[in-house]
Enzyme design. Structure first.
Site, PDB file in Angstrom:
ATOM      1  N   TYR A 114       0.835  -1.206   0.000  1.00 33.01           N
ATOM      2  CA  TYR A 114       0.000   0.000   0.000  1.00 33.01           C
ATOM      3  C   TYR A 114       0.865   1.250   0.000  1.00 33.01           C
ATOM      4  O   TYR A 114       1.916   1.307   0.648  1.00 33.01           O
ATOM      5  CB  TYR A 114      -0.904   0.005   1.242  1.00 33.01           C
ATOM      6  CG  TYR A 114      -1.787   1.224   1.320  1.00 33.01           C
ATOM      7  CD1 TYR A 114      -3.011   1.251   0.662  1.00 33.01           C
ATOM      8  CD2 TYR A 114      -1.394   2.352   2.022  1.00 33.01           C
ATOM      9  CE1 TYR A 114      -3.820   2.368   0.716  1.00 33.01           C
ATOM     10  CE2 TYR A 114      -2.196   3.474   2.081  1.00 33.01           C
ATOM     11  CZ  TYR A 114      -3.408   3.475   1.431  1.00 33.01           C
ATOM     12  OH  TYR A 114      -4.198   4.586   1.485  1.00 33.01           O
ATOM     13  N   TRP A 116       0.982   5.592  -1.999  1.00 32.85           N
ATOM     14  CA  TRP A 116       0.621   6.397  -3.165  1.00 32.85           C
ATOM     15  C   TRP A 116       1.645   6.280  -4.280  1.00 32.85           C
ATOM     16  O   TRP A 116       1.339   6.538  -5.432  1.00 32.85           O
ATOM     17  CB  TRP A 116       0.456   7.858  -2.759  1.00 32.85           C
ATOM     18  CG  TRP A 116      -0.855   8.148  -2.096  1.00 32.85           C
ATOM     19  CD1 TRP A 116      -1.460   7.410  -1.117  1.00 32.85           C
ATOM     20  CD2 TRP A 116      -1.716   9.247  -2.353  1.00 32.85           C
ATOM     21  NE1 TRP A 116      -2.649   7.995  -0.738  1.00 32.85           N
ATOM     22  CE2 TRP A 116      -2.827   9.132  -1.482  1.00 32.85           C
ATOM     23  CE3 TRP A 116      -1.666  10.337  -3.217  1.00 32.85           C
ATOM     24  CZ2 TRP A 116      -3.868  10.049  -1.459  1.00 32.85           C
ATOM     25  CZ3 TRP A 116      -2.696  11.259  -3.194  1.00 32.85           C
ATOM     26  CH2 TRP A 116      -3.797  11.111  -2.331  1.00 32.85           C
TER      27      TRP A 116
END
Length: 777
Positions: A114, A116
């Site tokens: 996980y 960005w």
């Protein structure tokens, strides 16, 4: 459709915006905000400032303890590394993937990864990783997001999928035209709107919020921090106790319903189950009316102020909005459910500019007046393995393999993860209770990481493969919540031996056989015999086909690459969420079991979760200012999004470091709280609880509710290895937060349910070493 620009300088795109790049002798030297951007983020220059330097990783490295196999895994984070050639590094990664797959099964490879990462439709780290793993035979993945996991699980039961609600969200233009009051639970901090996943061509939040104010819309900021709303908005501030927004919403609803001011017709025609929720609200079921006095005793607000706000909302076209942060606390599911119920009681859902908002101000793309095109991206395929964990339960998975857990009405089992593969992201930033995570991390046999910089995750890895950054790649950039697509140009050579993620996975695919045993098919299936340019053209052509189906005429690929940008014309009318549903609920039903808004959910009631009986309820958090623990830890810690970076990205940049005090992430506190502890502004302080501690510097804020202390997330985790390893010397608040789930429903992160104490630091504070690279042989 517009696709021309007078400026021919190369473009680069990040999650904090699009920029023109100035070069000198073939190297980038400065960036400028994209010409359409009315409010570009200053974070952008950090991309230039950090392209080279001591934190950049230039060659593949192996952790010495892992390499020598006399491994004390507790050395992760402080061990030395050994540089190796790419072939050796790739051979070792392939060997570990093959070993774990063969000995333990694909479920024992955790590639949730996980984070960005970088903006881009092709060079997106997690997409590349998922494609590789899916073709390899699958892996255990993560589900939902740290941003709003509780809402992602809850909202489909109540009103529809969260992703769709955000795409179709009410715009500020509609708010200006139709609303007269915005009640912002959790505030609307302007710092957050610098960011938009996938990038943005125009930061419009500030402009559009001010336009709504100028149109006569009034604002109420329900937050412990006055600064969670721009001062220019002239908002009324209600300094609520953290974690009690749910109680306030109930108190407002009770006042409206008890006076007969609710929209009974709306509740009957568009909703289901209000009659089963009403006895709880009014107290006829449990003997506790959820009135303004009850809410005041929990929230710390005056009952008169609650009553006055309720009456104002009932008499005024109102939009109620919840920040995403309200999901990142214990019982966060209930707060978002109750937000929708409160809006239904008011009856404005689907009317222009009113109803409910799900994160206006959380990122730039929520609420801007824009068109939508489902931009294509690298296809990742299907995971053959049906094994996943809720995204915030990684420590639980590592510490309790084989044990069961509840999730969205299902009982599942944690896999026995032996290998962790991370590409793009930093769990030693966003995960709660980092000391617990560090202990759990020791159970992993091998950690593989792609990373451009010596982040805390890279330090806690066994094999680190140096990755390129956006300035060193060609790509396409677009966000589903933005009306632009950009052609990103490579403006710098890769740093030393850094390689892009696609190259790395293609090389691994050549070394491995997938589960069906066909090595040739794996390699060719992963690349599809395309290079970078071939993939960009294929992705663009798929986007163009999607645009044609929706009535958008996008230019030819070569024309687009030459101009560098496509701008979608904004819609003719301002967008209001659920407008079609309101106009005709039979023709436009919601994606819920009943097709209507579910005030009471038979599905959730059927899960038989103790703290979720089928309608929104107030559940007391484990840690809040009304808890017994507050006698020894009397400050509620709010760990908010930072102003000078995205999460922990580029924390080592001059721009981020300029916001620190004494080299540490500052903590904001009320001057009176500081005075009671003998703390002066700028003092080095220690925040602590039973889970750990961090060292910070005091920054006074009279606009912060007493009993609250606030620290931005994202300071690179820096344990005091020579003193107290439970202490982060740099000021990362997740050394203090609790690794507790929001509830058994979503199992989301509950980091904002956290109590601490603070004291002036005694003696000489340990040196911050977060930006000093490890020893490399």
């Amino acid at each position: 459709m517009k696709h021309k620009s007078d400026d021919t300088s190369p473009l680069t795109v990040s999650h904090w915006g699009a920029y023109r790049v100035d070069t000198d002798n073939g190297a980038p030297v400065a960036i400028r905000g994209f010409e359409d951007d009315c409010d570009p983020s200053p974070i952008g220059q950090a991309m230039i400032d950090t392209r080279e330097g001591p934190c950049r990783i230039g060659r593949p490295v192996l952790r010495r303890g892992w390499l020598e196999r006399n491994d004390d895994r507790g050395l992760r984070g402080r061990d030395t590394f050994v540089e190796v050639e790419w072939d050796e590094a790739l051979d070792r990664v392939a060997g570990e993937l093959d070993r774990v797959r063969n000995d333990f099964g694909h479920e024992s490879i955790y590639a949730g990864s996980y984070g960005w990462a970088s903006a881009g439709r092709f060079h997106h780290a997690q997409s590349q990783l998922r494609r590789f793993m899916n073709l390899f035979g699958g892996c255990t993945t993560a589900r939902d997001s740290y941003s709003y996991a509780a809402a992602e699980v809850m909202m489909p039961h109540v009103v529809g999928p969260m992703a769709r609600l955000l795409i179709e969200h009410t715009s500020w233009k509609a708010v200006a035209e139709g609303a007269r009051l915005v009640v912002a639970f959790g505030g609307m901090a302007q710092r957050n709107s610098q960011i938009n996943s996938g990038g943005t061509g125009n930061h419009m939040q500030r402009r559009d919020m001010l336009a709504a104010r100028d149109a006569g819309v009034e604002f109420v900021n329900v937050s412990p921090a006055a600064t969670d709303m721009m001062a220019e908005m002239q908002a009324q501030w209600l300094p609520i106790r953290p974690n009690t927004d749910m109680a306030l919403m109930l108190g407002l609803a009770h006042t409206i319903v008890s006076r007969g001011l609710h929209d009974a017709e709306f509740l009957t025609r568009y909703c289901t189950g209000f009659e089963r929720f009403q006895p709880y609200l009014m107290g006829t079921r449990d003997g506790i009316p959820k009135d303004a006095d009850w809410a005041a005793s929990i929230t710390g607000l005056d009952a008169e102020a609650i009553t006055a706000l309720a009456l104002r909302m009932a008499a005024t076209p109102t939009l109620v909005n919840a920040s995403w942060s309200l999901t990142r606390q214990q019982n966060g599911e209930q707060t978002f459910w109750m937000l929708v119920v409160l809006a239904a009681i008011l009856g404005g859902i689907g009317n222009k500019g009113t109803g409910f908002g799900l994160g206006l101000g959380a990122v730039n793309g929520v609420g801007i007046h824009r068109s939508h095109l489902p931009w294509a991206s690298l296809p990742s395929g299907r995971n053959p393995v049906d094994s996943f964990i809720p995204v915030a339960r990684i420590s639980d998975m590592l510490l309790h393999p084989g044990e069961t857990f509840d999730y969205n009405g299902r009982q599942l089992r944690y896999p026995d993860a032996r290998l962790v593969y991370w590409a793009g992201g930093n769990p030693f930033h966003h995960h709660q209770d980092l000391n617990r995570l560090r202990r759990a991390w020791q159970r992993i046999e091998t950690v593989v990481v792609h990373e451009p910089f010596w982040t805390p995750l890279a330090r806690h890895a066994d094999i680190v493969l140096p990755a390129t950054i956006g300035l060193e790649r060609n790509d396409l950039a677009a966000s589903p919540r933005d009306g632009y697509m950009f052609a990103m140009r490579r403006v710098a050579e890769p740093y030393r031996q850094a390689r892009d993620d696609h190259w790395i996975f293609a090389e691994l695919a050549r070394r491995l056989r997938p589960s069906d045993g066909n090595a040739v098919d794996f390699s060719s299936a992963f690349t599809e015999s395309r290079d970078e340019a071939g993939w960009l053209q294929a992705i663009y052509q798929e986007t163009r086909a999607r645009g044609d189906a929706l009535g958008y005429s996008l230019p030819e690929f070569d024309t687009f690459m030459q101009s560098g940008v496509v701008r979608l014309d904004p819609p003719a009318e301002a967008r209001t969420l659920l407008q079609d549903f309101r106009e005709d609920p039979q023709a436009n039903p919601l994606a819920t079991p009943s097709g209507r808004i579910e005030v009471y959910s038979e599905t959730i009631a059927g899960f038989k979760i103790d703290d979720s009986p089928g309608h929104p309820v107030w559940n007391e958090p484990q840690e809040w200012l009304g808890a017994v623990l507050a006698k020894t830890c009397p400050l509620h810690l709010i760990s908010h999004q930072p102003e000078r970076r995205l999460h922990s990205q580029l924390d080592h940049s001059p721009h981020s470091r300029a916001g620190k005090i004494h080299g540490r992430e500052p903590c904001r506190m009320h001057p009176d709280e500081a005075a009671r502890r003998g703390i002066a502004e700028g003092d080095i302080v220690r925040l602590f609880n039973d889970r750990g501690s961090c060292i910070s510097a005091a920054q006074f804020d009279p606009g912060l509710r007493q009993g609250v202390v606030s620290i931005a997330t994202g300071a690179w985790y820096d344990p005091d290895w020579s003193g107290d390893p439970q202490c982060c010397k740099h000021g990362n608040p997740n050394a203090l937060t609790a690794d507790l789930p929001t509830s058994k429903l979503a199992q989301g992160p509950g980091a904002l349910t956290c109590l601490v104490e603070i004291e002036r630091f005694k003696g000489d504070a340990p040196e911050v070493t977060a930006f000093a690279p490890p020893v490399i042989a």
